[in-house]
Design a protein around this motif. Structure first.
Motif, PDB file in Angstrom:
ATOM      1  N   CYS A 146       3.024  -7.572 -28.226  1.00 49.63           N
ATOM      2  CA  CYS A 146       4.201  -6.806 -27.841  1.00 49.63           C
ATOM      3  C   CYS A 146       5.128  -7.687 -27.009  1.00 49.63           C
ATOM      4  O   CYS A 146       5.231  -8.880 -27.290  1.00 49.63           O
ATOM      5  N   SER A 150       8.930  -4.196 -25.041  1.00 50.72           N
ATOM      6  CA  SER A 150       8.232  -2.948 -25.383  1.00 50.72           C
ATOM      7  C   SER A 150       8.493  -1.893 -24.317  1.00 50.72           C
ATOM      8  O   SER A 150       8.261  -0.709 -24.536  1.00 50.72           O
ATOM      9  N   GLU A 151       8.988  -2.362 -23.156  1.00 49.40           N
ATOM     10  CA  GLU A 151       9.223  -1.457 -22.017  1.00 49.40           C
ATOM     11  C   GLU A 151      10.671  -1.480 -21.538  1.00 49.40           C
ATOM     12  O   GLU A 151      11.150  -0.475 -20.998  1.00 49.40           O
ATOM     13  N   LYS A 164       9.622  -4.075 -30.889  1.00 51.37           N
ATOM     14  CA  LYS A 164       8.514  -4.231 -29.939  1.00 51.37           C
ATOM     15  C   LYS A 164       8.192  -2.912 -29.231  1.00 51.37           C
ATOM     16  O   LYS A 164       7.038  -2.651 -28.888  1.00 51.37           O
ATOM     17  N   LYS A 168       4.461  -1.060 -29.631  1.00 45.98           N
ATOM     18  CA  LYS A 168       3.606  -0.475 -28.591  1.00 45.98           C
ATOM     19  C   LYS A 168       3.085   0.888 -29.058  1.00 45.98           C
ATOM     20  O   LYS A 168       1.894   1.192 -28.944  1.00 45.98           O
ATOM     21  N   THR A 171       0.575   0.547 -31.835  1.00 48.37           N
ATOM     22  CA  THR A 171      -0.717   0.158 -31.261  1.00 48.37           C
ATOM     23  C   THR A 171      -1.487   1.396 -30.814  1.00 48.37           C
ATOM     24  O   THR A 171      -2.674   1.555 -31.091  1.00 48.37           O
ATOM     25  N   GLN A 172      -0.768   2.324 -30.155  1.00 49.97           N
ATOM     26  CA  GLN A 172      -1.418   3.554 -29.682  1.00 49.97           C
ATOM     27  C   GLN A 172      -1.863   4.406 -30.860  1.00 49.97           C
ATOM     28  O   GLN A 172      -2.922   5.039 -30.839  1.00 49.97           O
ATOM     29  N   ASN A 186      -5.430  -2.869 -29.370  1.00 58.40           N
ATOM     30  CA  ASN A 186      -4.688  -2.996 -28.110  1.00 58.40           C
ATOM     31  C   ASN A 186      -3.531  -3.971 -28.290  1.00 58.40           C
ATOM     32  O   ASN A 186      -3.350  -4.557 -29.359  1.00 58.40           O
ATOM     33  N   GLY A 187      -2.749  -4.147 -27.237  1.00 57.25           N
ATOM     34  CA  GLY A 187      -1.621  -5.069 -27.290  1.00 57.25           C
ATOM     35  C   GLY A 187      -1.649  -6.040 -26.125  1.00 57.25           C
ATOM     36  O   GLY A 187      -2.295  -5.792 -25.102  1.00 57.25           O
ATOM     37  N   GLY A 189       1.364  -7.937 -23.869  1.00 59.45           N
ATOM     38  CA  GLY A 189       2.804  -8.007 -23.637  1.00 59.45           C
ATOM     39  C   GLY A 189       3.133  -9.243 -22.822  1.00 59.45           C
ATOM     40  O   GLY A 189       3.032  -9.215 -21.596  1.00 59.45           O
ATOM     41  N   VAL A 246      -1.664  -1.810 -23.599  1.00 56.42           N
ATOM     42  CA  VAL A 246      -0.953  -3.086 -23.674  1.00 56.42           C
ATOM     43  C   VAL A 246      -1.202  -3.804 -22.354  1.00 56.42           C
ATOM     44  O   VAL A 246      -0.894  -3.283 -21.280  1.00 56.42           O
ATOM     45  N   TYR A 248      -0.079  -6.455 -19.988  1.00 60.68           N
ATOM     46  CA  TYR A 248       1.121  -7.272 -19.745  1.00 60.68           C
ATOM     47  C   TYR A 248       0.763  -8.516 -18.938  1.00 60.68           C
ATOM     48  O   TYR A 248       0.184  -8.403 -17.852  1.00 60.68           O
TER      49      TYR A 248
END
Ligand code: GCO
Length: 264
Positions: A146, A150-151, A164, A168, A171-172, A186-187, A189, A246, A248
């Motif tokens: 990610c 992603s955020e 991205k 995320k 991925t969920q 999972n990811g 970031g 994710v 990070y």
């Protein structure tokens, strides 16, 4: 002797986009933890061969497969060849990606679609075909790469952020659908790392370079090797009850609102 929670000996890991950059760094981490690597690229066989020399020079067992992650027939053929010539895929890292830095109002629709296709549709496409074997074996690890995007949004990377951000949530959803088969999805970031992808915005004196140094509590660009720990963790049995998360690796960017440039 107890086997380390983080030991990947006997596992086969496919890392898309692993002839350079973050993909190579994460792949090296998995290789050093004992995994046999399947390296992928789509630009040229020469780049794959050169990358294989680098992995082998570090004592890592690696095979190279050139295929385009956006082309379903190439993906299907590549996975069949990998499973016939090397073995079944235990770990999939969906890393291959592109970015186009263009203000949204100026971006061509085809360019927007290309970013979505490579960065979001391809992880779905490759995972869809790799997961069949994982479901059959009731075991597998999928790691989607990610991003800060992603955020968070940022000027000129709207297509990339949409991809991205979607990755995320994909991925969920992969975690939701496949956890019952003992597959952990999972990811990772990454924050801002010193790679060819960020080279244009990292040159000394570039305003973005100064911005990132100030915006990152650790006060520096990440070194690609800083991602190896998270990759090994999410690829190993140490994360067997971790799903849809994710991790990070960003030097603290997402932890903070930031600070004035004249503040330590
Ligand atoms: C950019 C950068 C980012 C990083 C990374 C951050 O233009 O903002 O290229 O996209 O590469 O994705 O997590």
């Amino acid at each position: 002797m107890s086997i380390s929670l983080f030991d990947l000996t006997g596992k086969i890991a496919l890392i898309t986009g692993s002839t350079h950059g973050l993909g190579m760094a994460m792949a090296k981490g998995l290789g050093k933890a004992g995994a046999t690597l399947i390296i992928n690229g789509n630009s040229s066989q020469l780049k794959i061969d050169d990358a294989l020399e680098i992995y082998k020079a570090e004592g890592i067992n690696a095979y190279g497969y050139k295929f385009n992650v956006t082309d379903e027939s190439q993906v299907i053929n590549a996975i069949a060849n990998i499973e016939k010539e090397v073995g079944h895929i235990d770990i999939l890292v969906n890393n291959a990606g592109i970015i186009k830095r263009v203000p949204l109002e100026e971006m061509e629709v085809d360019d927007f679609k290309e970013v979505i296709n490579v960065d979001l549709v391809s992880p779905f496409l490759v995972s869809k075909h790799v997961v069949k074997g994982m479901i059959a074996r009731k075991e597998g690890k999928i790691i989607n790469i990610c991003s800060m995007m992603s955020e968070l949004g940022r000027n000129t990377v709207g297509a990339y952020a949409a991809a991205k951000g979607g990755l995320k949530m994909l991925t969920q959803n992969m975690a939701t659908e496949w956890a019952k088969h003992n597959i952990q999805t999972n990811g990772i970031g990454p924050g801002y790392f010193a790679t060819s992808q960020t080279a244009p915005i990292r040159v000394d004196g570039h305003p973005f370079n100064d911005f990132i140094i100030n915006r990152t509590p650790a006060g520096k660009w990440g070194n690609p090797d800083d991602l190896q720990g998270a990759a090994i963790f999410l690829a190993s049995k140490a994360s067997n009850f971790v799903n849809g998360q994710v991790v990070y690796v960003d030097g603290g960017i997402l932890a903070t609102i930031g600070k004035p440039s004249n503040e330590d």
